[in-house]
Write a protein that holds these residues in place. Structure first.
Motif, PDB file in Angstrom:
ATOM      1  N   SER A 191       0.850  -1.193   0.000  1.00  0.00           N
ATOM      2  CA  SER A 191       0.000   0.000   0.000  1.00  0.00           C
ATOM      3  C   SER A 191       0.876   1.230   0.000  1.00  0.00           C
ATOM      4  CB  SER A 191      -0.851   0.065   1.267  1.00  0.00           C
ATOM      5  OG  SER A 191      -1.603  -1.098   1.393  1.00  0.00           O
ATOM      6  N   GLY A 193       0.752   5.632   0.477  1.00  0.00           N
ATOM      7  CA  GLY A 193       0.117   6.936   0.677  1.00  0.00           C
ATOM      8  C   GLY A 193       1.139   7.997   0.279  1.00  0.00           C
ATOM      9  N   GLU A 195       2.494  11.655  -0.120  1.00  0.00           N
ATOM     10  CA  GLU A 195       2.262  13.063   0.245  1.00  0.00           C
ATOM     11  C   GLU A 195       2.806  13.926  -0.893  1.00  0.00           C
ATOM     12  OE1 GLU A 195       3.879  13.728   4.331  1.00  0.00           O
ATOM     13  OE2 GLU A 195       4.161  11.576   4.222  1.00  0.00           O
ATOM     14  N   PRO A 276      -3.225  11.977   0.645  1.00  0.00           N
ATOM     15  CA  PRO A 276      -4.417  11.135   0.644  1.00  0.00           C
ATOM     16  C   PRO A 276      -4.265  10.008   1.665  1.00  0.00           C
ATOM     17  CG  PRO A 276      -2.941  10.373  -1.057  1.00  0.00           C
ATOM     18  CD  PRO A 276      -2.206  11.466  -0.298  1.00  0.00           C
ATOM     19  N   ILE A 277      -5.353   9.326   1.940  1.00  0.00           N
ATOM     20  CA  ILE A 277      -5.247   8.101   2.747  1.00  0.00           C
ATOM     21  C   ILE A 277      -4.705   6.999   1.839  1.00  0.00           C
ATOM     22  CG2 ILE A 277      -6.564   6.370   4.020  1.00  0.00           C
ATOM     23  CD1 ILE A 277      -8.509   8.655   4.776  1.00  0.00           C
ATOM     24  N   TYR A 278      -3.835   6.158   2.380  1.00  0.00           N
ATOM     25  CA  TYR A 278      -3.155   5.172   1.543  1.00  0.00           C
ATOM     26  C   TYR A 278      -4.087   4.147   0.913  1.00  0.00           C
ATOM     27  CZ  TYR A 278      -3.400   2.121   5.664  1.00  0.00           C
ATOM     28  OH  TYR A 278      -3.828   1.372   6.725  1.00  0.00           O
ATOM     29  N   ASN A 324       4.858   6.742   1.325  1.00  0.00           N
ATOM     30  CA  ASN A 324       4.666   5.915   2.523  1.00  0.00           C
ATOM     31  C   ASN A 324       4.226   4.535   2.064  1.00  0.00           C
ATOM     32  OD1 ASN A 324       4.690   7.919   5.018  1.00  0.00           O
ATOM     33  ND2 ASN A 324       3.743   8.943   3.273  1.00  0.00           N
ATOM     34  N   TRP A 325       4.981   3.531   2.457  1.00  0.00           N
ATOM     35  CA  TRP A 325       4.848   2.204   1.852  1.00  0.00           C
ATOM     36  C   TRP A 325       4.765   1.125   2.926  1.00  0.00           C
ATOM     37  CZ3 TRP A 325       8.198  -2.009   2.157  1.00  0.00           C
ATOM     38  CH2 TRP A 325       8.151  -2.954   1.135  1.00  0.00           C
ATOM     39  N   SER A 326       3.819   0.210   2.766  1.00  0.00           N
ATOM     40  CA  SER A 326       3.745  -0.916   3.701  1.00  0.00           C
ATOM     41  C   SER A 326       3.287  -2.160   2.965  1.00  0.00           C
ATOM     42  CB  SER A 326       2.791  -0.588   4.854  1.00  0.00           C
ATOM     43  OG  SER A 326       1.487  -0.429   4.352  1.00  0.00           O
ATOM     44  N   ASN A 334      -0.972  -5.734   8.615  1.00  0.00           N
ATOM     45  CA  ASN A 334       0.218  -5.029   8.130  1.00  0.00           C
ATOM     46  C   ASN A 334       1.466  -5.771   8.601  1.00  0.00           C
ATOM     47  OD1 ASN A 334       2.327  -3.326   7.583  1.00  0.00           O
ATOM     48  ND2 ASN A 334       1.351  -1.486   8.415  1.00  0.00           N
ATOM     49  N   ARG A 435      10.763  11.139  13.806  1.00  0.00           N
ATOM     50  CA  ARG A 435      10.418  12.488  13.400  1.00  0.00           C
ATOM     51  C   ARG A 435      11.639  13.072  12.710  1.00  0.00           C
ATOM     52  NH1 ARG A 435       5.735  12.817  11.832  1.00  0.00           N
ATOM     53  NH2 ARG A 435       5.506  10.679  12.409  1.00  0.00           N
ATOM     54  N   ARG A 437      13.334  14.174   9.709  1.00  0.00           N
ATOM     55  CA  ARG A 437      12.897  14.526   8.360  1.00  0.00           C
ATOM     56  C   ARG A 437      14.025  14.497   7.345  1.00  0.00           C
ATOM     57  NH1 ARG A 437       7.473  14.324   7.562  1.00  0.00           N
ATOM     58  NH2 ARG A 437       6.742  14.088   9.665  1.00  0.00           N
ATOM     59  N   ASN A 446       4.909   1.703  11.315  1.00  0.00           N
ATOM     60  CA  ASN A 446       4.354   0.504  10.686  1.00  0.00           C
ATOM     61  C   ASN A 446       4.446   0.599   9.170  1.00  0.00           C
ATOM     62  OD1 ASN A 446       2.508   2.442  10.107  1.00  0.00           O
ATOM     63  ND2 ASN A 446       0.738   1.355  10.950  1.00  0.00           N
ATOM     64  N   LYS A 447       5.294   1.494   8.714  1.00  0.00           N
ATOM     65  CA  LYS A 447       5.479   1.701   7.275  1.00  0.00           C
ATOM     66  C   LYS A 447       6.839   2.352   7.057  1.00  0.00           C
ATOM     67  CE  LYS A 447       3.242   6.285   7.184  1.00  0.00           C
ATOM     68  NZ  LYS A 447       3.224   6.690   8.595  1.00  0.00           N
ATOM     69  N   GLU A 449       8.845   5.305   4.880  1.00  0.00           N
ATOM     70  CA  GLU A 449       8.576   6.522   4.120  1.00  0.00           C
ATOM     71  C   GLU A 449       9.797   6.819   3.250  1.00  0.00           C
ATOM     72  OE1 GLU A 449       6.891   9.556   6.568  1.00  0.00           O
ATOM     73  OE2 GLU A 449       7.360  11.153   5.155  1.00  0.00           O
TER      74      GLU A 449
HETATM   75  P1  ADP Z   1       3.428  12.568   8.139  1.00  0.00           P
HETATM   76  O1  ADP Z   1       4.480  11.847   7.384  1.00  0.00           O
HETATM   77  O2  ADP Z   1       3.258  13.986   7.624  1.00  0.00           O
HETATM   78  O3  ADP Z   1       3.595  12.489   9.613  1.00  0.00           O
HETATM   79  P2  ADP Z   1       1.128  10.703   8.262  1.00  0.00           P
HETATM   80  O4  ADP Z   1       1.764   9.847   9.284  1.00  0.00           O
HETATM   81  O5  ADP Z   1      -0.195  11.265   8.565  1.00  0.00           O
HETATM   82  O6  ADP Z   1       2.035  11.916   7.778  1.00  0.00           O
HETATM   83  O7  ADP Z   1       0.985   9.826   6.961  1.00  0.00           O
HETATM   84  C1  ADP Z   1       1.400  10.217   5.737  1.00  0.00           C
HETATM   85  C2  ADP Z   1       0.861   9.270   4.698  1.00  0.00           C
HETATM   86  O8  ADP Z   1       1.135   7.933   5.080  1.00  0.00           O
HETATM   87  C3  ADP Z   1      -0.639   9.350   4.464  1.00  0.00           C
HETATM   88  O9  ADP Z   1      -0.851   9.350   3.080  1.00  0.00           O
HETATM   89  C4  ADP Z   1      -1.132   8.061   5.084  1.00  0.00           C
HETATM   90  O10 ADP Z   1      -2.326   7.593   4.511  1.00  0.00           O
HETATM   91  C5  ADP Z   1       0.019   7.138   4.772  1.00  0.00           C
HETATM   92  N1  ADP Z   1      -0.001   5.912   5.561  1.00  0.00           N
HETATM   93  C6  ADP Z   1      -0.409   5.738   6.841  1.00  0.00           C
HETATM   94  N2  ADP Z   1      -0.333   4.435   7.173  1.00  0.00           N
HETATM   95  C7  ADP Z   1       0.132   3.762   6.104  1.00  0.00           C
HETATM   96  C8  ADP Z   1       0.412   2.410   5.810  1.00  0.00           C
HETATM   97  N3  ADP Z   1       0.239   1.451   6.703  1.00  0.00           N
HETATM   98  N4  ADP Z   1       0.873   2.112   4.572  1.00  0.00           N
HETATM   99  C9  ADP Z   1       1.066   3.064   3.645  1.00  0.00           C
HETATM  100  N5  ADP Z   1       0.816   4.338   3.868  1.00  0.00           N
HETATM  101  C10 ADP Z   1       0.354   4.704   5.063  1.00  0.00           C
END
Ligand code: ADP
Ligand code: MG
Length: 700
Positions: A191, A193, A195, A276-278, A324-326, A334, A435, A437, A446-447, A449
């Protein structure tokens, strides 16, 4: 928008499961579901019924045309519209759409880049429906997501290898799950998500900048008095005009079933982000392509322009995309979730190790996946991760791996409690995950980035490489574990070995630090490919070709074509920039400075005519300085033109890309520096196009 309206609007332009269920007969629906979920062959009679239902639904929503929507190697999407109309015997028309038209299309595709894959005698390619991604309506057109191939079966797009890489990962992950005794899982999917960052600027200013129009980024522009130094834009209050844009954008995305969720201002002035939501990776990829397209369309309605270039402005942050990849099972589990005691969670650790090994073994492929002329301006420029790939794991996981490697017990440290120092705020559990960056590839609970992507990149490439590389790690693990005498002993040994062999890729510190690059390259032997020409040829390194072909993700011919296309895109992008600079320098910048110096000289002459004794120091000094600058600008422009012209002598695309990196880009920087200096000395009303200040602070 009211709550009711949002739920009504969401997915209203998508031929999704709900619509399928209500418009298809029970049998047809079931056959189609089987195709979607298990990849079963679709019968033509079923396809006909689906096509008919799709057409009826689309026409009821005002559609008149349909298109096979695909993602050629240009990185953007392509579509060719056909109307539903068919003549009827009575001289009128009926609206028709057949199963054959749904399943397969034959765009005259000879003008899409193929890197030599499509011989000229067979210029056709065909598009094939991807039933796992729902059809949708855009404007008056029913769009059918498709893959795009040559008649020889070679992929001419980004979706085909993406689907293949998902399948490769699925196959190997299933082997591992079976080894852990899981007999119920049917498939494993990744999956994503993404950004997405972008800039918004006023349309009337964009229209006056040839560089933005032709290249998507500014090629000139003196530093404005204010940039991003105050950090006052990040998460700042969103201006009403931008808010109206975001609301409109959300509505358009929701109609297409895109789960636009979060939006905020980014670090640079005029910069924003949407997340978006993933979703499952191929759908997330389709959605991200659509999101980028709709961002630009909606901006036009608001008299704005949405810039998706990686580096539209020098001196302030560029735009990226966080992938964001899982990995999850069809049961929704997951596989990258650590559980309560990560050290006991052997399956999690194995998947974690698979990713570590994959990122270390295929650093080059991850770098290549994000390589474009635009992204070269960001990576390593202290605003985005460096060009060196490393993994952030956080202290807790790193300590666990360390304990395993050294056969030490893990002393289960409690999550530390963060005290905020302000009494009214509650204590809360400090997130032991990232955190940070500055890491290119961070574990975030759990994913993972992956943060090196440029804002305009298709996310397909990064995910193809990531899925394939992880599939390769899992394959090696499964091969060994399936033949092991004692599963647990072999598992433990393998996890330990992975940690030992690949811990060099783990880095929890500041990725922007110069000392890290030194350590990474000199002590750890990690790769540092600074530019696209540096990395791209490595796509064809034997180890990469072997891995990608072994998993059926690419044929060797496809890899050769991609390498050529990517380098060709790089060369073309920079040449267009160089030509645009020359044009702007000769036709706009030099004439503007001439005009200003003439005016200054005239004013000095007039003053002198009034009284001999008047000193015209300021005018004279400025005229002298600017006159010298004009000569230098003219000289550098000539040099740049010559550098571009000399490229014609180089036939080989790799050599050409080196020449661009070493000869053309440095000349562009020199020319720019001179023009920017002249801009800072020229009266505002003479400057021929909007300044950085106008562009960055123009949306009010
Ligand atoms: P940030 O990196 O700004 O802290 P978030 O933690 O809210 O942001 O998540 C950023 C992105 O990661 C969103 O698109 C969210 O849907 C996606 N995301 C969250 N959980 C998962 C997952 N298990 N697998 C893939 N993408 C995910
Ligand atoms: Mg993020």
């Amino acid at each position: 928008m009211e709550q009711q309206k949002v739920t009504d609007v969401f997915g209203s332009m998508v031929f999704d499961d709900r619509v399928m269920r209500s418009t298809l007969s029970e049998d047809i629906y079931r056959s189609l579901k089987k195709t979607i979920e298990q990849g079963a062959q679709l019968d033509l009679s079923v396809a006909n019924a689906v096509a008919d239902a799709m057409k009826e639904w689309a026409v009821s929503k005002g559609a008149t045309h349909y298109t096979h929507w695909f993602q050629p190697l240009t990185g953007i999407t392509a579509e060719k519209h056909d109307s539903f109309i068919t003549p009827s015997p009575d001289g009128r028309i009926i609206m028709e759409f057949s199963g054959k038209e749904l399943i397969k299309g034959e765009p005259d595709a000879s003008s899409f880049p193929s890197g030599g894959l499509r011989a000229t005698f067979e210029a056709r390619g065909y598009t094939a429906w991807d039933p796992t991604s729902y059809a949708f309506i855009k404007g008056k057109t029913l769009c059918i997501p498709t893959a795009f191939c040559s008649y020889g079966g070679e992929a001419l797009d980004k979706k085909t290898p993406l689907l293949r890489s998902m399948e490769a990962l699925n196959k190997q992950a299933m082997r591992i799950l079976r080894l852990f005794g899981n007999t119920t899982v049917k498939c494993v999917r990744t999956s994503v998500g993404p950004e997405q960052e972008y800039f918004l600027i006023p349309k009337e200013m964009y229209d006056k900048r040839k560089d933005l129009i032709y290249t998507g980024r500014t090629l000139f522009g003196a530093k404005p008095p204010k940039g991003q130094e105050l950090d006052d834009h990040y998460f700042g209050v969103i201006k009403p005009r931008v808010e109206a844009y975001m609301a409109d954008l959300n509505e358009e995305l929701w109609k297409l079933g895109i789960l636009a969720k979060t939006e905020h201002n980014e670090v640079a002035p005029a910069q924003h982000e949407l997340a978006p939501i993933y979703k499952t990776t191929n759908i997330a990829t389709d959605h991200n392509q659509l999101t980028m397209e709709i961002m630009q369309k909606v901006a036009a309605r608001h008299n704005l322009v949405c810039l998706l270039h990686e580096k539209p402005f020098a001196g302030v942050n560029g735009s990226g995309k966080h992938n964001n990849w899982s990995i999850a099972t069809d049961k929704g589990v997951n596989l990258l979730t650590p559980g309560d005691t990560p050290e006991d969670n052997a399956q999690f650790l194995l998947f974690l190790c698979a990713v570590l090994k994959a990122v270390d073994d295929y650093q080059d492929l991850l770098r290549i996946a994000v390589a474009t002329a635009g992204n070269d301006h960001r990576l390593g420029a202290n605003e985005a991760p460096p060009a060196v790939v490393s993994v952030f794991l956080g202290d807790e996981l790193t300590a666990i791996l360390d304990a395993i490697e050294n056969d030490k017990p893990y002393s289960g440290r409690k999550k530390s409690v963060l005290k905020l120092g302000v009494d009214v705020l509650p204590y809360f559990q400090k997130d032991t995950t990232d955190r940070n960056r500055t890491s290119p590839f961070a574990f975030t609970g759990n994913k993972f980035e992956f943060r090196m992507l440029g804002s305009s990149n298709s996310i397909a490439c990064a995910n193809i490489m990531l899925n394939s590389a992880v599939a390769e790690s899992l394959k090696q693990y499964a091969d060994r574990l399936e033949g092991a005498e004692d599963f647990n002993t072999a598992l433990h040994a393998m996890i330990k070995k992975t940690i030992k062999d690949h811990k060099r890729i783990i880095f929890n510190g500041n990725g922007y630090d110069e000392s890290w690059i030194k350590e990474a390259t000199e002590k750890r032997g990690l790769l540092n490919y600074r530019t696209t020409p540096d990395c791209m040829p490595h796509l064809l390194d034997k180890k990469n070709v072997d891995m990608l072909t072994a998993h059926g993700v690419y044929y060797e011919s496809e890899l050769k074509s991609r390498c050529e296309i990517m380098l060709d895109n790089y060369c073309k992008a920079v040449i267009i920039e160089a030509n645009t600079m020359t044009d702007m320098a000769l036709k706009q910048i030099i004439p503007a400075i001439e005009e200003y110096t003439t005016a200054l000289a005239e004013s000095a002459a007039k003053k002198k005519a009034v009284a001999e004794a008047i000193s015209c120091c300021y005018e004279q000094k400025t005229v002298t300085k600017l006159s010298v600058l004009i000569d230098q600008i003219a000289y550098r422009t000539e040099e740049l033109t010559a550098a571009v012209a000399s490229l014609a002598e180089t036939g080989d695309i790799v050599e050409k890309s080196y020449a661009i990196r070493d000869k053309v880009l440095p000349k562009m920087s020199q020319l720019r520096a001179l023009a920017d200096e002249a801009e800072s000395m020229t009266a505002e009303k003479y400057w021929p196009f909007p300044t950085y200040g106008d562009l960055l602070f123009g949306v009010r």
